[in-house]
Design an enzyme around this catalytic site. Structure first.
Site, PDB file in Angstrom:
ATOM      1  CB  CYS A   1      -0.922  -0.025   1.221  1.00 31.61           C
ATOM      2  SG  CYS A   1      -1.948   1.450   1.308  1.00 31.61           S
TER       3      CYS A   1
ATOM      4  CB  CYS B   1      -0.786   2.553   3.986  1.00 32.28           C
ATOM      5  SG  CYS B   1      -2.250   1.922   3.190  1.00 32.28           S
ATOM      6  CG  ASP B   2       3.042   1.075   4.377  1.00 29.27           C
ATOM      7  OD1 ASP B   2       2.482   1.496   5.407  1.00 29.27           O
ATOM      8  OD2 ASP B   2       2.911  -0.090   3.965  1.00 29.27           O
TER       9      ASP B   2
END
Ligand code: NAP
Length: 305
Positions: free
Chosen positions: A131, A134-135
């Site tokens: 992701c 997200c990261d």
């Protein structure tokens, strides 16, 4: 307590089914295992949903959840482990509870496909990610690789190029599966390099990702790139094994159901990416949610007459 419609999965298909179920006056419960919203929550921009020129995936899904809950849909955050039939009802099983329902809509979506490399699981969270939104921020100023050639990989490469020093986009063919409109802007970015006709053979590093061994499919040669992060974006796989005893799955694990969302078991419907279908998009997930909920309402009416 018996629910009219039990929905398994809180992504776009499940939430749309909850909206339609509640609007038809049915008592609806949506059971989600992780986070409401599904895959679209991590899409930075959605620009292909009719009537909405541009919206973030997170905003889209939160609006849809508010809409379903505002109409009175009940929700539970629990992992569903199976469904069984009892006394003419379908009973949704979770780790701690049972939810008897007149009808069930399976809307479990899909999960990330893995490369299947030895170090992949070990270094997950230590440089291996599925992701980018997200990261990605953890890799500010670093060199990273995105693996895949679909829209997700293209969008991930674009997103990461705004944070990272360098982004390698590694794809196993010469042509991208994703839209040309996403490829062209990447070509113009100085810090994005396409590594085509190439597969990842190994991930380097013992405790954190340090690089990749890549195989050039045309020459057969292996070479290495130094990266701190590898974002795997090679598509999705279904996770429907919990229902395999009750409804037919195809050979790849998708619930066998056509455009009417009917499964092999009367009263159980499948909506969205988890079912066999040709086009897996936000619009088709939403359409399935509506179709499945209306089919469930019709099934309930037929049982009552
Ligand atoms: P996808 O379209 O299925 O693409 C997966 C990519 O990974 C393909 O390029 C495929 O290569 C490659 N791949 C598959 N298995 C591999 C393996 N074992 N090793 C290396 N490469 C592998 O998946 P996606 O990009 O996640 O998109 C899923 C769906 O969501 C699509 O319908 C997509 O259009 C949609 N989506 C839409 C948007 C948007 O419109 N904003 C954004 C994201 C996703 P090949 O091409 O060689 O098969």
């Amino acid at each position: 307590m018996v629910y009219d419609i039990g929905i398994i999965g809180g992504g776009t298909a499940g939430m749309t089914a909850a909206v339609y179920g509640q609007r038809a006056g049915k008592r609806t419960i949506m059971i989600e295992g992780m986070n409401y919203g599904g895959q679209i929550t991590v899409s930075p921009k959605v620009e292909n949903y009719p009537g909405i020129a541009s919206v973030s995936g997170a905003e889209f899904s939160m609006n849809l959840l508010d809409q379903a809950m505002g109409l009175g849909a009940e929700t539970e955050l629990e992992q569903v482990t199976g469904i069984h039939e009892e006394g003419g009802l379908k009973v949704i099983e979770t780790e701690g509870k049972e939810y008897p329902c007149r009808t069930v809509i399976i809307a479990t979506g899909v999960s990330h496909r893995h490369l299947g490399l030895e170090k992949e699981e070990k270094l997950m969270g230590a440089g291996v990610s599925y992701c980018a939104t997200c990261d990605g921020a953890f890799f500010k100023g670093k060199d990273v690789a995105v693996i895949g050639g679909g829209n997700t990989a293209l969008q991930d490469a674009d997103f990461l190029s705004n944070y990272c020093n360098k982004v390698y986009l590694v794809h196993r063919r010469d042509e991208f599966r994703g839209e040309a409109g996403l490829v062209e802007p990447l070509k113009k970015k100085d810090n994005v390099e396409f590594v085509l006709s190439a597969t990842v053979k190994d991930i380097l590093g013992e405790n954190v990702v340090e690089g990749l061994v890549i195989n050039n499919k045309k020459t057969g040669e292996d070479f290495q790139i130094s990266v701190s992060g590898v974002f795997v974006a090679i598509g999705q796989v279904p996770d429907n094994q919990a229902f395999s005893g009750l409804v037919d799955l195809d050979e790849t694990g998708f619930v066998a159901a056509s455009e009417d969302c009917m499964t092999s078991r009367p009263g159980i419907f499948a909506a969205g990416d988890c079912r066999t279908k040709g086009v897996r998009q936000l619009t088709t997930a939403a359409a399935d949610g509506a179709v499945a909920a209306l089919a469930a309402c019709k099934y309930i009416s037929m049982q009552e007459t």
